[in-house]
Design a protein around this motif. Structure first.
Motif, short mmCIF file in Angstrom:
data_model
loop_
_atom_site.label_atom_id
_atom_site.label_comp_id
_atom_site.label_asym_id
_atom_site.label_seq_id
_atom_site.Cartn_x
_atom_site.Cartn_y
_atom_site.Cartn_z
N TRP A 147 0.92 -0.97 0.02
CA TRP A 147 0.11 0.06 -0.01
C TRP A 147 1.00 1.29 -0.25
CZ3 TRP A 147 1.11 2.88 4.32
CH2 TRP A 147 1.56 2.34 5.55
N SER A 148 0.21 2.22 -0.47
CA SER A 148 0.91 3.68 -0.29
C SER A 148 0.00 4.80 -0.15
CB SER A 148 2.04 3.77 -1.52
OG SER A 148 2.77 4.86 -1.47
N LYS A 149 0.05 5.61 0.88
CA LYS A 149 -0.92 6.40 1.07
C LYS A 149 -2.37 5.82 0.95
CE LYS A 149 2.94 8.86 -0.08
NZ LYS A 149 3.89 9.01 1.08
N SER A 150 -2.19 4.84 1.52
CA SER A 150 -4.00 4.00 1.65
C SER A 150 -3.80 3.36 3.12
CB SER A 150 -4.07 3.46 0.36
OG SER A 150 -3.17 2.33 0.05
N LEU A 167 2.22 -5.73 5.53
CA LEU A 167 3.15 -6.01 6.32
C LEU A 167 3.11 -5.77 7.75
CD1 LEU A 167 6.41 -5.82 7.12
CD2 LEU A 167 6.47 -3.57 6.40
N GLU A 168 1.98 -4.94 7.99
CA GLU A 168 1.63 -4.96 9.66
C GLU A 168 0.73 -6.25 9.87
OE1 GLU A 168 1.40 -2.52 7.36
OE2 GLU A 168 2.94 -1.44 8.25
N ASP A 169 0.47 -7.09 8.96
CA ASP A 169 -0.37 -8.34 9.45
C ASP A 169 0.86 -9.38 9.64
OD1 ASP A 169 -2.89 -7.53 9.08
OD2 ASP A 169 -2.60 -7.32 6.85
N SER A 242 8.31 7.09 -2.08
CA SER A 242 7.69 6.63 -0.84
C SER A 242 8.29 5.13 -0.76
CB SER A 242 6.28 6.30 -1.25
OG SER A 242 6.21 5.25 -2.44
N THR A 243 8.11 4.40 0.58
CA THR A 243 8.52 3.19 0.68
C THR A 243 8.12 2.15 -0.40
OG1 THR A 243 8.23 3.87 3.03
CG2 THR A 243 9.07 1.63 2.46
N PHE A 244 6.98 2.27 -0.90
CA PHE A 244 6.57 1.34 -1.90
C PHE A 244 7.41 1.62 -3.02
CE2 PHE A 244 3.69 0.71 -5.54
CZ PHE A 244 3.55 -0.74 -5.59
N VAL A 247 11.69 1.50 -2.24
CA VAL A 247 12.32 0.33 -1.61
C VAL A 247 11.17 -1.00 -2.15
CG1 VAL A 247 12.57 -0.80 0.41
CG2 VAL A 247 12.47 1.28 0.37
N GLU A 248 10.03 -0.93 -2.18
CA GLU A 248 9.47 -2.38 -2.16
C GLU A 248 9.34 -2.78 -3.78
OE1 GLU A 248 6.69 -2.65 1.51
OE2 GLU A 248 5.89 -1.58 -0.02
N ILE A 249 9.12 -2.06 -4.77
CA ILE A 249 9.11 -2.43 -6.00
C ILE A 249 10.52 -2.88 -6.44
CG2 ILE A 249 6.91 -1.38 -6.77
CD1 ILE A 249 8.64 0.89 -8.12
O1 N1C Z 1 6.15 5.18 1.88
P1 N1C Z 1 4.79 4.09 1.73
O2 N1C Z 1 3.38 4.78 2.62
O3 N1C Z 1 4.53 3.82 0.45
O4 N1C Z 1 4.98 3.08 2.75
C1 N1C Z 1 3.98 2.11 2.68
C2 N1C Z 1 4.78 0.58 2.16
C3 N1C Z 1 3.76 -0.59 2.52
O5 N1C Z 1 3.64 -1.31 1.48
C4 N1C Z 1 4.34 -1.27 3.57
O6 N1C Z 1 4.73 -2.65 3.29
O7 N1C Z 1 5.85 0.28 2.85
C5 N1C Z 1 5.61 -0.65 3.97
N1 N1C Z 1 5.51 0.40 5.25
C6 N1C Z 1 4.77 0.08 6.28
O8 N1C Z 1 4.43 -1.14 6.37
C7 N1C Z 1 4.41 0.97 7.38
N2 N1C Z 1 3.71 0.98 8.43
C8 N1C Z 1 3.85 2.17 8.94
C9 N1C Z 1 5.93 1.71 5.25
N3 N1C Z 1 5.96 2.40 6.23
C10 N1C Z 1 5.17 2.17 7.12
N4 N1C Z 1 4.91 2.90 8.23
C11 N1C Z 1 4.91 4.45 8.35
O9 N1C Z 1 4.21 5.11 7.27
C12 N1C Z 1 6.17 4.56 8.33
O10 N1C Z 1 6.47 5.72 9.31
C13 N1C Z 1 6.44 5.35 6.76
O11 N1C Z 1 7.24 6.48 7.11
C14 N1C Z 1 4.86 5.81 6.70
C15 N1C Z 1 4.90 5.74 5.06
O12 N1C Z 1 3.72 5.73 4.72
P2 N1C Z 1 3.12 6.09 3.20
O13 N1C Z 1 3.96 7.32 2.88
O14 N1C Z 1 1.71 6.19 3.18
#
Ligand code: N1C
Length: 322
Positions: A147-150, A167-169, A242-244, A247-249
């Protein structure tokens, strides 16, 4: 009047105890020694008292109060109540991996050791390696949800679909979700006052490095068809920073992940900033094609839209979906 035996007051003097001059001098010296000794003891005590230097001040929120208790409590809740069927991998005694309560003690310690007594602007992936090892968990193929911003919507989805995992599951994400933490190089205590802010202080802070590290592992472990819930009501529906996107993709394994299925969701009554046909989604498709991972996209995926409509049953867009 009859004087008592051995006591004969000198006429004109008050009755009382009379010390010789020598005794008075001795008592004086004794008093001086006592007072001087006490002063020396107090000074030495104050100087030698183990003082914790004040923590540095940062721009971010400080460590969540009761951090270590929350970590331990969440670990037990997850392993004993929520997902007892998911056996935790125990390196030492795999045959005893059902004894998950033992792991929680180690997990708690490994979490604290990852950041305590360390410079909170010099956190590294390495710091979390033991914690990652202790929380190793495999999820079945076709069940990973990014997920991202959702954040909320994605978790409402997997709450209903218990067979799917964000990931939180997973244990590690469940333990750390919503918490803040940091320490200090000159102290073995947590800093409850403030922690480094990603933009205002430093990128390599304990929480940012943690989420990058665990997100990377979550993506590396993903397999089959994986899903991502994106927010189509904001300008950065797909954000390469974003993390998605960052990092993730880039850590999905092309040999393991056959396809990424994106659901672009729009807030009920909200703006439609982007949809599957937007160039921003093409950027995502392009990155994946370079990595040999196929990509499909659908706007307002009905099962997730249902969840949005549960909260907004009277909205016109909800009357037509059932
Ligand atoms: O930066 P984002 O979202 O794209 O990150 C979301 C992405 C998800 O797919 C998760 O797998 O990255 C993982 N992730 C978390 O699970 C997570 N839990 C809480 C990344 N970040 C996570 N957080 C917090 O939310 C953390 O502090 C990070 O900086 C935010 C990112 O949220 P985003 O921008 O909506």
């Amino acid at each position: 009047m009859k004087a008592s035996a051995g006591f004969s007051p000198v006429p004109g003097e008050e009755p009382g105890c009379h010390l010789s001059k020598k005794a008075k001098v001795c008592l004086g010296i004794l008093l001086c020694v006592l007072v001087a000794g006490t002063i020396v003891a107090v000074v030495v005590g104050v100087l030698k008292w183990p003082r914790t230097p004040p923590h540095r001040e940062w721009n971010g929120t400080g460590t969540t109060p009761h951090f270590s208790e929350i970590v331990l409590g969440r670990c037990y809740t997850y392993t004993q109540v929520l997902r007892p069927e998911l056996r935790l991998y125990s390196t030492k005694q795999p045959e005893k991996s059902f004894e998950t309560h033992k792991d929680c003690g180690q997990i708690g310690k490994a979490f604290m050791n990852a950041f305590l007594s360390k410079d909170p602007c010099n956190s590294s992936e390495q710091d979390y390696q033991l914690l990652l090892k202790l929380t190793n968990q495999t999820t079945p193929c076709h069940t990973n949800v990014f997920w991202s911003k959702s954040n909320q919507l994605a978790h409402q989805y997997t709450r209903v679909r218990q067979d799917m995992f964000t990931l939180e599951d997973t244990l590690m994400g469940y333990i750390a979700d919503g918490l803040d933490w940091c320490g200090d190089a000159g102290s073995s205590e947590m800093n409850y006052q403030s922690c480094p802010h990603r933009r205002k202080d430093c990128i390599n802070n304990p929480t940012s490095v943690f989420w990058d590290t665990v997100s990377k592992r979550f993506a590396e472990n993903a397999c089959g068809v994986v899903q991502v819930v994106l927010n189509g009501s904001i300008s950065n529906t797909f954000d390469e920073n974003s993390t998605f996107g960052r990092v993730e993709i880039h850590n999905l394994h092309p040999g393991k992940v056959s396809r990424l299925q994106a659901w672009v969701m729009h807030d009920i009554g909200g703006v439609h900033s982007h949809s599957c046909s937007s160039p921003i989604i093409n950027d995502l498709k392009f990155i994946l094609s370079k990595r040999n991972i196929s990509f499909t996209c659908q706007d307002d995926y009905r099962p997730i839209k249902f969840l949005q409509c549960v909260k907004n049953p009277d909205h016109s867009s909800c009357s037509s979906i059932i």
